[in-house]
Design a protein around this motif. Structure first.
Motif, PDB file in Angstrom:
ATOM      1  N   THR A 181       0.821  -1.205   0.000  1.00 12.11           N
ATOM      2  CA  THR A 181       0.000   0.000   0.000  1.00 12.11           C
ATOM      3  C   THR A 181       0.856   1.257   0.000  1.00 12.11           C
ATOM      4  OG1 THR A 181      -1.651  -1.205   1.308  1.00 12.11           O
ATOM      5  CG2 THR A 181      -1.864   1.184   1.223  1.00 12.11           C
ATOM      6  N   ASP A 183       1.920   4.960   0.977  1.00  8.82           N
ATOM      7  CA  ASP A 183       1.904   5.547   2.318  1.00  8.82           C
ATOM      8  C   ASP A 183       1.399   6.994   2.309  1.00  8.82           C
ATOM      9  OD1 ASP A 183       2.263   5.887   5.002  1.00  8.82           O
ATOM     10  OD2 ASP A 183       4.452   5.993   4.944  1.00  8.82           O
ATOM     11  N   TYR A 184       0.122   7.169   2.007  1.00  3.23           N
ATOM     12  CA  TYR A 184      -0.538   8.474   2.207  1.00  3.23           C
ATOM     13  C   TYR A 184      -2.042   8.239   2.240  1.00  3.23           C
ATOM     14  CZ  TYR A 184      -1.831   9.284  -2.762  1.00  3.23           C
ATOM     15  OH  TYR A 184      -2.388   9.213  -4.021  1.00  3.23           O
ATOM     16  N   TYR A 188      -4.231   4.700   2.834  1.00  2.28           N
ATOM     17  CA  TYR A 188      -4.846   4.393   4.121  1.00  2.28           C
ATOM     18  C   TYR A 188      -6.340   4.095   3.945  1.00  2.28           C
ATOM     19  CZ  TYR A 188      -0.727   7.159   5.528  1.00  2.28           C
ATOM     20  OH  TYR A 188       0.526   7.687   5.654  1.00  2.28           O
ATOM     21  N   ARG A 210       3.695  -0.787   3.739  1.00  2.93           N
ATOM     22  CA  ARG A 210       3.480   0.499   3.070  1.00  2.93           C
ATOM     23  C   ARG A 210       4.778   1.004   2.448  1.00  2.93           C
ATOM     24  NH1 ARG A 210      -0.431   3.217   7.717  1.00  2.93           N
ATOM     25  NH2 ARG A 210      -2.338   2.082   7.115  1.00  2.93           N
ATOM     26  N   HIS A 211       4.620   1.609   1.299  1.00  2.00           N
ATOM     27  CA  HIS A 211       5.786   2.108   0.571  1.00  2.00           C
ATOM     28  C   HIS A 211       5.648   3.598   0.290  1.00  2.00           C
ATOM     29  CE1 HIS A 211       3.878   2.688  -3.393  1.00  2.00           C
ATOM     30  NE2 HIS A 211       3.164   1.616  -3.112  1.00  2.00           N
TER      31      HIS A 211
END
Length: 412
Positions: A181, A183-184, A188, A210-211
């Protein structure tokens, strides 16, 4: 990439994209210099980053085509299109929106890929009593806890993608998942909505990672996904992040090892970049596909003729549909008051050749059918952009989160 000054951003955008596009042949340079008032539509998008193909110049063209098809003016007022690059940064997007609303006479902003930017611009549109038409951003919070009487969310959202793609695969027996997923805020929201949908369908999430936005190396994330032995490895990202992730998953042999890949947000543009050899077998949900019916094919042909042969994706189609409905409502409302125009948009049924019949609900969510597709193998494709096999049409009534389920204060 460091954030530049807003003046520099606008100047670069003007040079690159042509800031103002007059759509009526009768609009003379003399009239423009005399300050003739116009209905101004601002396309705020990613012109140069990871979502440039996702939205970008295609979204500007879609808005232009919507204005042209409407007739180029509302009463005596010409319709103009302006565009700018928000660089996927909320501060730049917010500053551009304020400048447009306060100094440039922009009435409505369209597209806005990147959920963090869209959430920020939504608040500014409310503050300035203007209108925001979201096509590119995905977070379902735009019609949930962050809903606004000035915002309309047109094309898709994270709840709809999770419900359609995730729910369908889980019910088909692919009931264990691993998420990679971004990461922002978009990632989310997608992860949250997917978790709810998969759990309700009897699935389990075995893990998630998360990336950063715009990462080039997915190797560590893919090794973790591979080690989880989940039946489905799901990419909760978009644009070039999705393209890079899927390409590297192929190199790591995840599919050959028995895992299925699912992209929770991928469009025709991304499949074209990946190629069918890599993308074949991917399951995805879209709100638009060029080969659905005569109306979609006609639009795609006209779009491609003006876009160097490149076909439209669902984000471009959403810009066209949203701007078209806005112009109809603006003409009917006979006002430039933002909340009054959105109220009129909700009062009028939607309807265009790309999405068919639908409505703008009280929370600002536009409802229309969605489509669950599987990407064809190379041997199945009959020509350029013949990439999808339709698995299921998801009716509008089932495609999006129930009106009472998002916590939007406008619903009551």
């Amino acid at each position: 990439m460091e954030a530049r000054g807003i003046g520099a951003v606008l100047m670069a955008t003007c040079h690159a994209a042509g800031l103002v596009v007059g759509l009526m042949a009768g609009i003379s340079t003399e009239a423009a210099r005399a300050g003739e008032k116009a209905v101004r539509v601002g396309v705020l998008t990613d012109m140069s980053g990871i979502y440039a193909d996702f939205g970008g110049r295609g979204s500007v063209l879609a808005a232009q085509m919507a204005a042209e098809d409407f007739g180029g003016r509302i009463g005596s007022l010409p319709i103009e299109i302006v565009s700018a690059d928000h660089q996927n940064k909320a501060d730049i997007g917010s500053a551009l929106a304020r400048r447009w609303f306060d100094q440039e006479g922009v009435d409505v902003i369209a597209d806005v890929p990147t959920s963090s930017v869209a959430l920020a611009v939504s608040e500014i549109a409310r503050e300035k009593n203007k209108v925001l038409l979201v096509s590119g951003a995905g977070t379902s919070d735009l019609t949930g806890k962050n809903c606004s009487p000035n915002t309309v969310h047109w094309t898709y959202d994270t709840w709809a993608l999770a419900n359609s793609t995730g729910g369908a695969l889980t019910k088909a027996g692919f009931d264990t998942w691993y998420f990679i997923t971004v990461d922002y805020s978009f990632g989310y929201a997608l992860e949250r909505d997917a978790s709810d949908s998969l759990t309700a369908a009897g699935g389990r999430i075995l893990g998630k990672v998360r990336h950063p936005v715009g990462t080039g190396d997915f190797s560590s994330f893919l090794l973790q996904a591979q080690g989880s032995r989940a039946k489905v490895v799901a990419f909760g990202n978009a644009g070039s992040d999705t393209i890079n992730g899927v390409k590297q998953a192929a190199e790591f042999g995840l599919v050959q090892g028995g895992q299925k890949l699912a992209s929770m947000l991928i469009t025709l543009s991304d499949i074209h970049s990946l190629g069918l050899k890599v993308a074949q077998g991917l399951v995805l949900t879209e709100a638009f596909y060029w080969d659905l019916n005569p109306g979609t094919r006609g639009f795609a042909k006209r779009f491609a003729e003006r876009n160097n042969g490149v076909y439209p994706n669902m984000v471009h189609a959403g810009v066209y549909g949203a701007v078209t409905h806005y112009l109809k409502a603006r003409a009917a409302a006979a006002t430039d008051d933002g909340t009054a125009i959105v109220r009129q948009m909700k009062h009028m049924a939607t309807g265009d050749p790309l999405f068919g019949k639908g409505e703008v609900r009280g929370d600002g969510r536009v409802t229309h059918d969605l489509y669950l597709f599987e990407v064809k193998a190379p041997a199945e494709s009959k020509g350029p952009y013949d990439y999808y096999r339709l698995l299921r049409t998801v009716p509008a009534a089932d495609a999006f989160r129930p009106l009472e389920g998002g916590g939007c204060a406008l619903v009551n």
